[in-house]
Design an enzyme around this catalytic site. Structure first.
Site, PDB file in Angstrom:
ATOM      1  N   TYR A 106      67.137 -24.675  20.649  1.00 17.08           N
ATOM      2  CA  TYR A 106      66.350 -23.960  19.628  1.00 17.08           C
ATOM      3  C   TYR A 106      65.200 -23.266  20.369  1.00 17.08           C
ATOM      4  CZ  TYR A 106      63.316 -23.196  15.568  1.00 17.08           C
ATOM      5  OH  TYR A 106      62.497 -22.634  14.611  1.00 17.08           O
ATOM      6  N   ASP A 145      70.072 -21.392  18.012  1.00 17.97           N
ATOM      7  CA  ASP A 145      69.222 -20.312  17.520  1.00 17.97           C
ATOM      8  C   ASP A 145      68.386 -19.845  18.706  1.00 17.97           C
ATOM      9  OD1 ASP A 145      67.307 -18.677  16.442  1.00 17.97           O
ATOM     10  OD2 ASP A 145      66.557 -20.129  14.981  1.00 17.97           O
ATOM     11  N   HIS A 243      69.896 -19.622   7.790  1.00 21.71           N
ATOM     12  CA  HIS A 243      70.899 -19.296   8.798  1.00 21.71           C
ATOM     13  C   HIS A 243      72.263 -19.733   8.278  1.00 21.71           C
ATOM     14  CE1 HIS A 243      68.065 -18.921  12.383  1.00 21.71           C
ATOM     15  NE2 HIS A 243      67.286 -19.506  11.485  1.00 21.71           N
TER      16      HIS A 243
END
Length: 252
Positions: A106, A145, A243
Site C-alpha cells: 500500500y 494500491d 476501489h
C-alpha cells in the site's frame, strides 16, 4: 492455474459488513492481498479455514495496514522493507514461495497539496531497490494500491488532474523507473490500449456512477514471469469499497 487477487478494502471492518466474505467465496483465489485494512492486532476475527493469514499493522490506529490470505503456507514472511522509518505504517508484506516472492504493498499517498511528495519519492527509490534485490534471487509478483495512474489512459480526467497526488510527473516517472528495472504492468501487457477501465473512484461527485475513475491498483511482475501470465482482470462489477479488486492469473 494460480489466481491472485488484490483489493484496497478501505477499512476491512466496514467491508465485512457489506460483501467481503461473498467476494472471497466467489473469486476463490489462491491469494487475497488486501490494503488499507485500518486494523490493529485482535480487532477482527476472520473465518477463513482454507487460508493462512498474514497481517501487517500500522502503529497509528485506524490507518493503513495490509494483509494476505494464502491457500499455501509461505516458506518465509517479511513485514516491511527493512528500513525503520518506512516500516511504521504496515504497508508491505512479502511472502516467499519456491517459484516467486509475492509482495503486497500500500504505497504512501502524496496527499493534498503534495504534502508528502518528498517522502513518497524517497519511498519509491527505497521500495524499488527492495524489489530489485528480491528479483536477483527469484521472480517477484508485486500487487497493491500503488497510488499512481501511470499513463493518460489510466484515469478519466487526466488533463485536470495533471499535478494532483497520484498523477504528478514525479510519481509517474518513478513507476516508469520500476518498469525499466525489469518489471511488467500486467494489465497493460494484455490490454495496452484499453480505456475506461479503472480500479478507484472518488466517493464524491457520483464518480463511480459516471465512471470517472483512476487505475491505481496493480499487479506488477518480473519480466521473467512474462511467459507465465495468463490474464489480468479488473473487477469493476464488485462493490464494497471505493476501489475494486484486481486479478492476475498465472500458469504455474
Amino acid at each position: 492455474m494460480l489466481k491472485l487477487v488484490s483489493w484496497n478494502v478501505n477499512g476491512l471492518r466496514a467491508v465485512m459488513k457489506k460483501n467481503f466474505m461473498d467476494v472471497i467465496a466467489e473469486l476463490d483465489a489462491d491469494f487475497f492481498c488486501l490494503q488499507e485494512t485500518k486494523l490493529q492486532a485482535g480487532q477482527i476475527e476472520m473465518d477463513l479455514p482454507n487460508y493462512y493469514e498474514y497481517w501487517n499493522y500500522a502503529e497509528k490506529k485506524g490507518y493503513s495496514g495490509t494483509a494476505i490470505f494464502a491457500k499455501k503456507e509461505a516458506m518465509n514472511v517479511r513485514y516491511g522493507i527493512g528500513i525503520d522509518h518506512h516500516d511504521l505504517e504496515g504497508r508491505v508484506i512479502t511472502l516467499e514461495y519456491p517459484e516467486f516472492y509475492l509482495v503486497d504493498c500500500y504505497t504512501p499517498n502524496s496527499q493534498n497539496e503534495l504534502k508528502r511528495l518528498d517522502y513518497r519519492m524517497t519511498w519509491e527509490d527505497d521500495f524499488r531497490n527492495y524489489l530489485v534485490n528480491l528479483n536477483k534471487t527469484k521472480p517477484v509478483i508485486l500487487c497493491g494500491d500503488l497510488n499512481v495512474a501511470h499513463e493518460n489512459i489510466d484515469l478519466k480526467n487526466w488533463k485536470t488532474n495533471h499535478k494532483n497526488a497520484g498523477f504528478t510527473n514525479e510519481e509517474r516517472g518513478k513507476f516508469t523507473e520500476l518498469l525499466n528495472a525489469g518489471f511488467i504492468d500486467s494489465f497493460r501487457y494484455f490490454y495496452p490500449d484499453l480505456t475506461g477501465v479503472y480500479s478507484w473512484w472518488s466517493y464524491r461527485f457520483n464518480a463511480r456512477k459516471n465512471n470517472a475513475g483512476w487505475r491505481i491498483d496493480y499487479f506488477v511482475v518480473s519480466t521473467d514471469l512474462k511467459d507465465k501470465m495468463a490474464d489480468a482482470k479488473i473487477h469493476t462489477e464488485i462493490f464494497g469499497s471505493d476501489h475494486c479488486p484486481v486479478e492476475l492469473d498465472l500458469n504455474f
